[in-house]
Scaffold this active site. Structure first.
Site, PDB file in Angstrom:
ATOM      1  N   LYS A 151       2.507   8.187   0.430  1.00 20.75           N
ATOM      2  CA  LYS A 151       3.278   9.231   1.057  1.00 20.75           C
ATOM      3  C   LYS A 151       3.876   8.805   2.398  1.00 20.75           C
ATOM      4  O   LYS A 151       4.825   9.418   2.894  1.00 20.75           O
ATOM      5  CB  LYS A 151       2.370  10.454   1.314  1.00 20.75           C
ATOM      6  CG  LYS A 151       1.757  11.033   0.077  1.00 20.75           C
ATOM      7  CD  LYS A 151       0.734  12.123   0.475  1.00 20.75           C
ATOM      8  CE  LYS A 151      -0.042  12.555  -0.748  1.00 20.75           C
ATOM      9  NZ  LYS A 151      -1.274  13.288  -0.359  1.00 20.75           N
ATOM     10  N   GLY A 152       3.286   7.770   3.006  1.00 15.78           N
ATOM     11  CA  GLY A 152       3.585   7.452   4.404  1.00 15.78           C
ATOM     12  C   GLY A 152       5.045   7.275   4.770  1.00 15.78           C
ATOM     13  O   GLY A 152       5.427   7.512   5.910  1.00 15.78           O
ATOM     14  N   ASP A 179       5.988   2.553   5.436  1.00 13.05           N
ATOM     15  CA  ASP A 179       5.695   2.999   6.803  1.00 13.05           C
ATOM     16  C   ASP A 179       5.130   1.878   7.661  1.00 13.05           C
ATOM     17  O   ASP A 179       5.560   1.659   8.780  1.00 13.05           O
ATOM     18  CB  ASP A 179       4.755   4.218   6.793  1.00 13.05           C
ATOM     19  CG  ASP A 179       3.463   3.998   6.006  1.00 13.05           C
ATOM     20  OD1 ASP A 179       3.291   2.931   5.375  1.00 13.05           O
ATOM     21  OD2 ASP A 179       2.611   4.912   6.004  1.00 13.05           O
ATOM     22  N   ASP A 189       0.341  -3.776   6.981  1.00 11.19           N
ATOM     23  CA  ASP A 189      -0.916  -4.016   7.684  1.00 11.19           C
ATOM     24  C   ASP A 189      -1.589  -5.244   7.068  1.00 11.19           C
ATOM     25  O   ASP A 189      -1.194  -6.376   7.349  1.00 11.19           O
ATOM     26  CB  ASP A 189      -1.757  -2.735   7.573  1.00 11.19           C
ATOM     27  CG  ASP A 189      -3.046  -2.772   8.361  1.00 11.19           C
ATOM     28  OD1 ASP A 189      -3.116  -3.476   9.370  1.00 11.19           O
ATOM     29  OD2 ASP A 189      -4.008  -2.070   7.956  1.00 11.19           O
ATOM     30  N   PHE A 201      -5.164   1.907  15.214  1.00 10.41           N
ATOM     31  CA  PHE A 201      -4.800   2.815  14.127  1.00 10.41           C
ATOM     32  C   PHE A 201      -3.799   3.843  14.639  1.00 10.41           C
ATOM     33  O   PHE A 201      -4.071   4.581  15.577  1.00 10.41           O
ATOM     34  CB  PHE A 201      -6.034   3.502  13.540  1.00 10.41           C
ATOM     35  CG  PHE A 201      -5.757   4.052  12.180  1.00 10.41           C
ATOM     36  CD1 PHE A 201      -5.731   3.221  11.067  1.00 10.41           C
ATOM     37  CD2 PHE A 201      -5.468   5.401  12.012  1.00 10.41           C
ATOM     38  CE1 PHE A 201      -5.426   3.715   9.809  1.00 10.41           C
ATOM     39  CE2 PHE A 201      -5.169   5.910  10.756  1.00 10.41           C
ATOM     40  CZ  PHE A 201      -5.159   5.071   9.658  1.00 10.41           C
ATOM     41  N   VAL A 202      -2.625   3.864  14.008  1.00  9.64           N
ATOM     42  CA  VAL A 202      -1.541   4.723  14.486  1.00  9.64           C
ATOM     43  C   VAL A 202      -1.242   5.845  13.488  1.00  9.64           C
ATOM     44  O   VAL A 202      -1.446   5.689  12.278  1.00  9.64           O
ATOM     45  CB  VAL A 202      -0.261   3.905  14.772  1.00  9.64           C
ATOM     46  CG1 VAL A 202      -0.514   2.897  15.887  1.00  9.64           C
ATOM     47  CG2 VAL A 202       0.255   3.204  13.522  1.00  9.64           C
ATOM     48  N   ASP A 251      -0.582   8.795   8.402  1.00  7.91           N
ATOM     49  CA  ASP A 251      -1.693   9.753   8.442  1.00  7.91           C
ATOM     50  C   ASP A 251      -3.010   9.106   8.824  1.00  7.91           C
ATOM     51  O   ASP A 251      -3.187   7.900   8.734  1.00  7.91           O
ATOM     52  CB  ASP A 251      -1.883  10.378   7.057  1.00  7.91           C
ATOM     53  CG  ASP A 251      -2.492   9.380   6.062  1.00  7.91           C
ATOM     54  OD1 ASP A 251      -1.933   8.282   5.907  1.00  7.91           O
ATOM     55  OD2 ASP A 251      -3.544   9.688   5.473  1.00  7.91           O
TER      56      ASP A 251
HETATM   57  P1  IMP Z   1      -1.805  -2.601   3.766  1.00  8.81           P
HETATM   58  O1  IMP Z   1      -1.914  -2.564   2.270  1.00  8.81           O
HETATM   59  O2  IMP Z   1      -3.113  -2.915   4.428  1.00  8.81           O
HETATM   60  O3  IMP Z   1      -0.676  -3.444   4.283  1.00  8.81           O
HETATM   61  O4  IMP Z   1      -1.580  -1.143   4.253  1.00  8.81           O
HETATM   62  C1  IMP Z   1      -0.494  -0.453   3.935  1.00  8.81           C
HETATM   63  C2  IMP Z   1      -0.781   1.011   3.979  1.00  8.81           C
HETATM   64  O5  IMP Z   1      -1.958   1.328   4.727  1.00  8.81           O
HETATM   65  C3  IMP Z   1       0.335   1.697   4.702  1.00  8.81           C
HETATM   66  O6  IMP Z   1       1.322   2.073   3.807  1.00  8.81           O
HETATM   67  C4  IMP Z   1      -0.348   2.883   5.322  1.00  8.81           C
HETATM   68  O7  IMP Z   1      -0.337   3.954   4.413  1.00  8.81           O
HETATM   69  C5  IMP Z   1      -1.743   2.438   5.549  1.00  8.81           C
HETATM   70  N1  IMP Z   1      -1.975   2.041   6.966  1.00  8.81           N
HETATM   71  C6  IMP Z   1      -2.184   0.805   7.445  1.00  8.81           C
HETATM   72  N2  IMP Z   1      -2.352   0.789   8.776  1.00  8.81           N
HETATM   73  C7  IMP Z   1      -2.247   2.084   9.150  1.00  8.81           C
HETATM   74  C8  IMP Z   1      -2.308   2.743  10.439  1.00  8.81           C
HETATM   75  O8  IMP Z   1      -2.488   2.153  11.523  1.00  8.81           O
HETATM   76  N3  IMP Z   1      -2.151   4.093  10.394  1.00  8.81           N
HETATM   77  C9  IMP Z   1      -1.943   4.793   9.250  1.00  8.81           C
HETATM   78  N4  IMP Z   1      -1.856   4.220   8.054  1.00  8.81           N
HETATM   79  C10 IMP Z   1      -2.005   2.877   8.003  1.00  8.81           C
HETATM   80 MG    MG Z   2       1.631   3.937   3.105  1.00  8.03          MG
END
Ligand code: IMP
Ligand code: MG
Length: 187
Positions: A47-48, A104, A107, A156-157, A163
């Site tokens: 959803k982000g 969004d 990470d 964490f943002v 969210d």
């Molecule tokens: P990744 O798979 O670890 O790259 O994370 C991607 C997803 O994790 C993003 O689409 C977000 O939904 C969530 N995410 C990662 N870091 C944050 C954060 O700091 N705040 C909120 N959501 C996050």
């Molecule tokens: Mg996301």
């Protein structure tokens, strides 16, 4: 604008609505240059990305269409579980399409690493990654964004679509959540 109860959970504001708007327009201009005449498919990761998606497609006036996919890699905590689950799949054939993924935050990279391969497997002609936020310090997979709005520190943002446990998405700015908000939970 009236202060909300949610504001009390924010340690600091990283980007104001004005800063976000200006940066989204710059990204929109860059995407316009890259994709005019190519009929890209903007593909939002739910959803982000939903607020960013709404803004970036209006900041980039190219002939295009849009699609969404919903995935989950968090179980309501603040760390990626590493396992990406598709919760809502593509509703159309993307064979031969130029995909512009709208995310969004990048990470660990688990989500976009998985999705890029998934879209290529589905026959996409190209996959371009556009992320509003990039947190490179936490990268676990070899994946980079083609376009990134802001590089953020390892905190964490929330806000502007992002969210914590499904909350704070409606904050108009992007801010760092106070660690005590998530450490008091047992996850
Ligand atoms: P990744 O798979 O670890 O790259 O994370 C991607 C997803 O994790 C993003 O689409 C977000 O939904 C969530 N995410 C990662 N870091 C944050 C954060 O700091 N705040 C909120 N959501 C996050
Ligand atoms: Mg996301």
């Amino acid at each position: 604008m009236a202060n909300s109860m949610m504001d009390q959970d924010i340690l600091k504001v990283l980007y104001t609505p004005e800063q976000i708007r200006a940066r989204v327009q710059e990204l929109g201009d860059a995407l316009y240059e890259a994709f005019q005449g190519r009929n890209p498919l903007f593909l939002g990761v739910l959803k982000g990305s939903f607020i960013f998606m709404a803004d970036i497609i209006r900041a980039c006036q190219v002939k295009s269409d849009l699609e969404f996919i919903a995935v989950s890699s968090y179980q309501n905590g603040t760390k990626s579980s590493g396992v990406v689950q598709i919760l809502h799949d593509l509703q159309q054939d993307i064979t031969g399409r130029e995909i512009v993924v709208i995310e969004d935050i990048l990470d660990s990279g688990n989500t976009l690493f998985f999705l890029k391969n998934y879209f290529m497997t589905k026959g996409a002609k190209s996959v371009t990654i556009v992320t509003l936020l990039d947190k490179p310090s936490r990268r676990a997979k070899a994946i980079t964004a083609d376009y990134a709005g802001f590089v953020v520190p390892d905190e964490f943002v929330v806000g502007y679509g992002l969210d914590y446990a499904q909350q704070y998405r409606n904050l108009p700015y992007i801010g760092v959540l106070k660690p005590e908000v998530y450490t008091k939970r047992a996850d």
